[in-house]
Design a protein around this motif. Structure first.
Motif, PDB file in Angstrom:
ATOM      1  N   VAL A   1      -3.167 -39.631  37.714  1.00  0.00           N
ATOM      2  CA  VAL A   1      -3.521 -38.799  38.869  1.00  0.00           C
ATOM      3  C   VAL A   1      -4.418 -39.513  39.880  1.00  0.00           C
ATOM      4  CG1 VAL A   1      -3.255 -36.698  37.521  1.00  0.00           C
ATOM      5  CG2 VAL A   1      -5.494 -37.771  37.640  1.00  0.00           C
ATOM      6  N   ALA A   2      -5.154 -40.534  39.432  1.00  0.00           N
ATOM      7  CA  ALA A   2      -6.062 -41.268  40.322  1.00  0.00           C
ATOM      8  C   ALA A   2      -5.986 -42.750  39.967  1.00  0.00           C
ATOM      9  CB  ALA A   2      -7.496 -40.743  40.194  1.00  0.00           C
ATOM     10  N   PRO A   3      -4.892 -43.408  40.286  1.00  0.00           N
ATOM     11  CA  PRO A   3      -4.676 -44.791  39.841  1.00  0.00           C
ATOM     12  C   PRO A   3      -5.750 -45.767  40.306  1.00  0.00           C
ATOM     13  CG  PRO A   3      -3.051 -44.137  41.497  1.00  0.00           C
ATOM     14  CD  PRO A   3      -3.739 -42.890  41.063  1.00  0.00           C
ATOM     15  N   GLY A   4      -6.240 -45.592  41.532  1.00  0.00           N
ATOM     16  CA  GLY A   4      -7.271 -46.503  42.015  1.00  0.00           C
ATOM     17  C   GLY A   4      -8.536 -46.419  41.189  1.00  0.00           C
ATOM     18  N   ALA A   5      -8.964 -45.199  40.893  1.00  0.00           N
ATOM     19  CA  ALA A   5     -10.169 -45.006  40.090  1.00  0.00           C
ATOM     20  C   ALA A   5      -9.971 -45.520  38.673  1.00  0.00           C
ATOM     21  CB  ALA A   5     -10.548 -43.526  40.068  1.00  0.00           C
ATOM     22  N   ALA A   6      -8.786 -45.315  38.114  1.00  0.00           N
ATOM     23  CA  ALA A   6      -8.512 -45.792  36.757  1.00  0.00           C
ATOM     24  C   ALA A   6      -8.582 -47.309  36.693  1.00  0.00           C
ATOM     25  CB  ALA A   6      -7.139 -45.305  36.309  1.00  0.00           C
ATOM     26  N   GLY A   7      -7.987 -47.986  37.667  1.00  0.00           N
ATOM     27  CA  GLY A   7      -8.021 -49.444  37.687  1.00  0.00           C
ATOM     28  C   GLY A   7      -9.431 -49.977  37.831  1.00  0.00           C
ATOM     29  N   ARG A   8     -10.200 -49.330  38.687  1.00  0.00           N
ATOM     30  CA  ARG A   8     -11.583 -49.758  38.915  1.00  0.00           C
ATOM     31  C   ARG A   8     -12.438 -49.586  37.660  1.00  0.00           C
ATOM     32  NH1 ARG A   8     -12.015 -47.104  43.041  1.00  0.00           N
ATOM     33  NH2 ARG A   8     -13.048 -45.217  42.270  1.00  0.00           N
ATOM     34  N   GLN A   9     -12.326 -48.433  37.003  1.00  0.00           N
ATOM     35  CA  GLN A   9     -13.131 -48.172  35.820  1.00  0.00           C
ATOM     36  C   GLN A   9     -12.702 -49.041  34.645  1.00  0.00           C
ATOM     37  OE1 GLN A   9     -15.864 -46.415  35.711  1.00  0.00           O
ATOM     38  NE2 GLN A   9     -15.625 -45.901  37.880  1.00  0.00           N
ATOM     39  N   ALA A  10     -11.404 -49.272  34.497  1.00  0.00           N
ATOM     40  CA  ALA A  10     -10.942 -50.146  33.421  1.00  0.00           C
ATOM     41  C   ALA A  10     -11.473 -51.562  33.622  1.00  0.00           C
ATOM     42  CB  ALA A  10      -9.417 -50.148  33.368  1.00  0.00           C
ATOM     43  N   PHE A  11     -11.446 -52.026  34.855  1.00  0.00           N
ATOM     44  CA  PHE A  11     -11.936 -53.371  35.143  1.00  0.00           C
ATOM     45  C   PHE A  11     -13.429 -53.476  34.834  1.00  0.00           C
ATOM     46  CE2 PHE A  11     -13.629 -56.602  38.089  1.00  0.00           C
ATOM     47  CZ  PHE A  11     -12.910 -57.700  37.648  1.00  0.00           C
ATOM     48  N   ARG A  12     -14.194 -52.439  35.158  1.00  0.00           N
ATOM     49  CA  ARG A  12     -15.628 -52.465  34.879  1.00  0.00           C
ATOM     50  C   ARG A  12     -15.904 -52.605  33.385  1.00  0.00           C
ATOM     51  NH1 ARG A  12     -17.789 -47.636  38.953  1.00  0.00           N
ATOM     52  NH2 ARG A  12     -17.655 -48.876  40.895  1.00  0.00           N
ATOM     53  N   LEU A  13     -15.091 -51.963  32.567  1.00  0.00           N
ATOM     54  CA  LEU A  13     -15.244 -52.102  31.116  1.00  0.00           C
ATOM     55  C   LEU A  13     -14.809 -53.490  30.650  1.00  0.00           C
ATOM     56  CD1 LEU A  13     -13.867 -48.671  29.891  1.00  0.00           C
ATOM     57  CD2 LEU A  13     -16.231 -49.467  29.696  1.00  0.00           C
TER      58      LEU A  13
END
Length: 317
Positions: free
Chosen positions: A18-30
């Motif tokens: 539902v929010a691909p940009g946010a998912a990519g950003r948060q996954a990268f932070r981890l």
């Protein structure tokens, strides 16, 4: 490995839909956050107290750098993930004794440097800055993630003709697979993370993700490599070293040790000795420069002759 992994997995998998940009950003932070901060050990303190310390500004953080010697014959030391420069202190000592000038750094979120995370692009920026300051390196000595980061920097303008890789990561995809398995996220999350890197962090470098891998064509026919990897390495499987040796062909020599693991190999006297001998030998290609087997005092025997990897096995005492 990841606290609250079930909760994180559920949130990321849902966000990727539902929010691909946010998912990519948060996954990268981890993905780019070290698993703890390595502390300076008592036995490392004297050597690093004697270093000339400096700073490189990367991503808003002042990265701590170290230098020894008179500045001639600089050798870059590159530490691995969740580690620090001091873990390669045995190589610094040995290089100083042979007239080299070691140069090192603690990546953001590692060792004495501030921050909470780092990534391969930041490693490249730091290595490029140190190259600009110190000139072409006589060699690079790198461990674990530092190997793939160093080779990435070499494909981006940094120059040296010899590299010693210890317990090296060669495949960025294998790193990502480990991250994906550890969290249990689906392929959609990984795709979103890749899009974040390519579109947000390196928009001017098309295809950057594929170029992270070190086990592809390097475009550096003048680079000789001596690779050490322990068959019992519980962090980076030895397949990484075999893939790296294969792609470099006759320019690479792979030494497989036994019983040294991922970290103790950095303190093994025979590994350090063989590495320094490789760096001081006349330039004649890695295959000729690394003929002496590691662990000769405990007995060695060549193995893998059929693979063409030039592999030797050392029995740790």
């Amino acid at each position: 490995m990841y606290p609250m992994a079930p909760l994180i997995r559920t949130a990321l998998n849902a966000a990727a839909r539902v929010a691909p940009g946010a998912a990519g950003r948060q996954a990268f932070r981890l993905f780019v956050r070290p698993l703890g901060r390595a502390r300076l050990k008592p036995g490392e303190r004297a050597l690093f107290d004697a270093a000339r310390t400096g700073h490189v500004r990367v991503g808003g953080e002042e990265v701590v750098t170290y230098a020894w010697g008179d500045g001639r014959r600089p050798v870059l030391i590159v530490h691995g993930w969740s580690s620090r420069a001091s873990r390669l202190g045995a190589f610094v000592d040995a290089l100083l004794a042979r007239g080299f000038s070691p140069v090192a750094f603690d990546a953001p979120g590692h060792g004495a440097s501030p921050g909470r995370a780092s990534n391969i692009l930041e490693y490249r920026r730091i290595i490029r800055e140190l190259h600009a300051r110190h000139g072409d390196f006589d060699a690079i000595v790198a461990h674990s993630f530092g190997v793939i980061a160093s080779l990435f920097a070499l494909r981006g303008g940094v120059r040296t003709t010899r590299l010693v890789g210890i317990g090296g990561v060669s495949s960025f995809d294998l790193l990502v697979q480990g991250f994906q398995t550890g969290l249990g996220v689906d392929d959609r999350v990984v795709r979103r993370m890749r899009e974040h890197v390519e579109r947000r962090l390196a928009p001017t470098e098309p295809g950057i993700w594929d170029r992270f891998d070190a086990d592809r064509d390097t475009g550096r026919p003048d680079l000789d490599l001596l690779l050490f990897h322990d068959e019992d390495d519980d962090m980076v499987p030895v397949v990484h070293a075999r893939r790296l040796a294969r792609v470099h062909g006759d320019r690479a020599r792979l030494v497989v040790t036994r019983g040294l693991g991922h970290r103790r190999i950095l303190r093994d006297p025979e590994v350090v000795r063989e590495a320094v001998e490789f760096l001081t030998a006349p330039a004649a290609g890695a295959t000729e420069a690394a003929t002496a087997p590691v662990g000769a005092a405990t007995g060695t025997a060549p193995v893998g002759a059929a693979t063409g990897e030039g592999e030797r096995r050392a029995v740790a005492g």
